[in-house]
Design a protein around this motif. Structure first.
Motif, PDB file in Angstrom:
ATOM      1  N   UNK A 166       1.900  -6.004  21.703  1.00  0.00           N
ATOM      2  CA  UNK A 166       1.467  -5.563  23.055  1.00  0.00           C
ATOM      3  C   UNK A 166       2.768  -5.229  23.751  1.00  0.00           C
ATOM      4  N   UNK A 167       3.757  -6.097  23.524  1.00  0.00           N
ATOM      5  CA  UNK A 167       4.976  -5.712  24.408  1.00  0.00           C
ATOM      6  C   UNK A 167       6.171  -4.852  23.548  1.00  0.00           C
ATOM      7  N   UNK A 168       6.319  -3.882  24.099  1.00  0.00           N
ATOM      8  CA  UNK A 168       7.336  -2.855  23.399  1.00  0.00           C
ATOM      9  C   UNK A 168       8.153  -2.092  24.320  1.00  0.00           C
ATOM     10  N   UNK A 169       9.178  -1.625  24.098  1.00  0.00           N
ATOM     11  CA  UNK A 169       9.926  -0.513  25.032  1.00  0.00           C
ATOM     12  C   UNK A 169       9.305   0.851  25.332  1.00  0.00           C
ATOM     13  N   UNK A 170       8.245   0.794  26.063  1.00  0.00           N
ATOM     14  CA  UNK A 170       7.438   2.139  25.702  1.00  0.00           C
ATOM     15  C   UNK A 170       8.186   3.396  26.168  1.00  0.00           C
ATOM     16  N   UNK A 171       9.243   3.084  27.136  1.00  0.00           N
ATOM     17  CA  UNK A 171      10.006   4.240  27.612  1.00  0.00           C
ATOM     18  C   UNK A 171      10.953   4.894  26.729  1.00  0.00           C
ATOM     19  N   UNK A 172      11.206   4.196  25.743  1.00  0.00           N
ATOM     20  CA  UNK A 172      12.114   4.831  24.473  1.00  0.00           C
ATOM     21  C   UNK A 172      11.523   5.855  23.669  1.00  0.00           C
ATOM     22  N   UNK A 173      12.356   6.702  23.327  1.00  0.00           N
ATOM     23  CA  UNK A 173      11.839   7.652  22.438  1.00  0.00           C
ATOM     24  C   UNK A 173      11.009   7.195  20.912  1.00  0.00           C
ATOM     25  N   UNK A 174       9.998   7.701  20.834  1.00  0.00           N
ATOM     26  CA  UNK A 174       9.173   7.367  19.673  1.00  0.00           C
ATOM     27  C   UNK A 174       9.630   8.023  18.323  1.00  0.00           C
ATOM     28  N   UNK A 175       9.968   7.190  17.158  1.00  0.00           N
ATOM     29  CA  UNK A 175      10.069   7.777  16.024  1.00  0.00           C
ATOM     30  C   UNK A 175       9.296   7.110  15.059  1.00  0.00           C
ATOM     31  N   UNK A 176       9.236   7.872  13.588  1.00  0.00           N
ATOM     32  CA  UNK A 176       8.256   7.296  12.654  1.00  0.00           C
ATOM     33  C   UNK A 176       9.091   7.398  11.293  1.00  0.00           C
ATOM     34  N   UNK A 177       8.603   6.107  10.451  1.00  0.00           N
ATOM     35  CA  UNK A 177       9.232   6.248   9.209  1.00  0.00           C
ATOM     36  C   UNK A 177       8.008   6.183   8.197  1.00  0.00           C
ATOM     37  N   UNK A 178       7.913   6.959   7.097  1.00  0.00           N
ATOM     38  CA  UNK A 178       6.672   6.938   6.271  1.00  0.00           C
ATOM     39  C   UNK A 178       7.251   6.287   4.763  1.00  0.00           C
ATOM     40  N   UNK A 179       6.443   5.268   4.573  1.00  0.00           N
ATOM     41  CA  UNK A 179       6.685   4.650   3.319  1.00  0.00           C
ATOM     42  C   UNK A 179       5.492   4.966   2.301  1.00  0.00           C
ATOM     43  N   UNK A 180       5.831   5.222   0.865  1.00  0.00           N
ATOM     44  CA  UNK A 180       4.751   5.339   0.167  1.00  0.00           C
ATOM     45  C   UNK A 180       4.790   3.940  -1.034  1.00  0.00           C
ATOM     46  N   UNK A 181       3.820   3.319  -1.032  1.00  0.00           N
ATOM     47  CA  UNK A 181       3.616   2.159  -1.739  1.00  0.00           C
ATOM     48  C   UNK A 181       2.717   2.182  -2.962  1.00  0.00           C
ATOM     49  N   UNK A 182       3.316   2.261  -4.294  1.00  0.00           N
ATOM     50  CA  UNK A 182       2.494   2.303  -5.263  1.00  0.00           C
ATOM     51  C   UNK A 182       1.496   1.116  -5.655  1.00  0.00           C
ATOM     52  N   UNK A 183       0.495   1.267  -6.320  1.00  0.00           N
ATOM     53  CA  UNK A 183      -0.703   0.474  -6.674  1.00  0.00           C
ATOM     54  C   UNK A 183      -0.072  -0.975  -7.177  1.00  0.00           C
ATOM     55  N   UNK A 184      -0.526  -1.929  -6.792  1.00  0.00           N
ATOM     56  CA  UNK A 184      -0.103  -2.919  -7.402  1.00  0.00           C
ATOM     57  C   UNK A 184      -0.449  -3.571  -8.583  1.00  0.00           C
ATOM     58  N   UNK A 185      -1.534  -3.078  -9.088  1.00  0.00           N
ATOM     59  CA  UNK A 185      -2.043  -2.897 -10.581  1.00  0.00           C
ATOM     60  C   UNK A 185      -2.966  -2.032 -10.799  1.00  0.00           C
ATOM     61  N   UNK A 186      -2.885  -1.619 -12.010  1.00  0.00           N
ATOM     62  CA  UNK A 186      -4.028  -0.563 -12.380  1.00  0.00           C
ATOM     63  C   UNK A 186      -5.523  -0.888 -12.622  1.00  0.00           C
ATOM     64  N   UNK A 187      -6.481  -0.199 -11.922  1.00  0.00           N
ATOM     65  CA  UNK A 187      -7.672  -0.698 -12.098  1.00  0.00           C
ATOM     66  C   UNK A 187      -8.190  -1.017 -13.500  1.00  0.00           C
ATOM     67  N   UNK A 188      -7.622  -0.283 -14.503  1.00  0.00           N
ATOM     68  CA  UNK A 188      -8.138  -0.327 -15.936  1.00  0.00           C
ATOM     69  C   UNK A 188      -7.707  -1.759 -16.255  1.00  0.00           C
ATOM     70  N   UNK A 189      -6.675  -2.227 -15.956  1.00  0.00           N
ATOM     71  CA  UNK A 189      -6.287  -3.561 -16.509  1.00  0.00           C
ATOM     72  C   UNK A 189      -6.865  -4.888 -16.003  1.00  0.00           C
ATOM     73  N   UNK A 190      -7.519  -4.830 -14.872  1.00  0.00           N
ATOM     74  CA  UNK A 190      -8.412  -5.730 -14.312  1.00  0.00           C
ATOM     75  C   UNK A 190      -9.939  -5.404 -14.106  1.00  0.00           C
ATOM     76  N   UNK A 191     -10.209  -4.493 -14.872  1.00  0.00           N
ATOM     77  CA  UNK A 191     -11.592  -3.833 -14.962  1.00  0.00           C
ATOM     78  C   UNK A 191     -12.910  -5.042 -15.155  1.00  0.00           C
ATOM     79  N   UNK A 192     -12.604  -5.575 -16.217  1.00  0.00           N
ATOM     80  CA  UNK A 192     -13.533  -6.671 -16.410  1.00  0.00           C
ATOM     81  C   UNK A 192     -13.549  -7.901 -15.452  1.00  0.00           C
ATOM     82  N   UNK A 193     -12.538  -8.277 -14.951  1.00  0.00           N
ATOM     83  CA  UNK A 193     -12.461  -9.350 -13.768  1.00  0.00           C
ATOM     84  C   UNK A 193     -13.204  -8.573 -12.412  1.00  0.00           C
ATOM     85  N   UNK A 194     -12.975  -7.212 -12.278  1.00  0.00           N
ATOM     86  CA  UNK A 194     -13.483  -6.944 -11.311  1.00  0.00           C
ATOM     87  C   UNK A 194     -15.108  -6.777 -11.172  1.00  0.00           C
ATOM     88  N   UNK A 195     -15.451  -6.405 -12.674  1.00  0.00           N
ATOM     89  CA  UNK A 195     -17.255  -6.299 -12.689  1.00  0.00           C
ATOM     90  C   UNK A 195     -17.693  -7.554 -12.431  1.00  0.00           C
TER      91      UNK A 195
END
Length: 156
Positions: free
Chosen positions: A115-144
């Motif tokens: 809620x509280x942030x310095x709204x008057x300052x310039x906005x910038x963004x950073x994008x991160x890509x996060x890989x999957x934690x585990x492949x679906x094929x590895x946990x398929x039986x437990x998922x089902x």
């Protein structure tokens, strides 16, 4: 034990099996965190909460569709994510998390901000890509197994 608590135990067993070193338990095992991934799950007397960082969703067995809840959890651990971090000056004030689907499309997972942030300052963004934690094929039986439990024990 209530159905959502049993579901939490089943998810906990899956996480303990595949992330024995990274998994951290808090509150006598009622709050599980998968290392520094930001993924967490919590259970109390009335609901199951699934989160990624600050963004989270509450799932009450009396009102919510647990098929959706469990699919969202599986997406958290089996699908890559794009995280957009918003800054005002050097102050991080907002995060937007999106799932990267198999066709390359983005699906909104959650947004969290302060809620509280310095709204008057310039906005910038950073994008991160996060890989999957585990492949679906590895946990398929437990998922089902977990999906079948949800179908049998929760309202649709």
């Amino acid at each position: 034990m209530k159905n959502h608590e049993i579901l939490f135990c089943k998810i906990g067993d899956l996480l303990k099996k595949h992330f024995p070193v990274e998994l951290v338990e808090y509150d006598d095992g009622d709050h599980l965190v998968v290392g520094k991934t930001g993924i967490w799950i919590e259970c109390d007397d009335s609901e199951l909460t699934i989160g990624y960082g600050f963004a989270h969703t509450h799932h009450n067995p009396d009102y919510d569709n647990f098929n959706v809840a469990i699919e969202n959890f599986f997406k958290l651990i089996t699908i890559g994510k794009r995280i957009t971090i918003y800054y005002k000056g050097n102050f991080q004030y907002k995060n937007k998390t999106e799932n990267i689907l198999s066709n390359g499309a983005l699906e909104h997972q959650g947004t969290s901000m302060t809620w509280l942030y310095p709204f008057w300052k310039k906005t910038s963004t950073e994008i991160k890509i996060v890989e999957p934690l585990i492949l679906e094929s590895v946990i398929l039986e437990e998922m089902e197994d977990i999906r079948n439990y949800v179908k049998r024990n929760f309202r649709q």
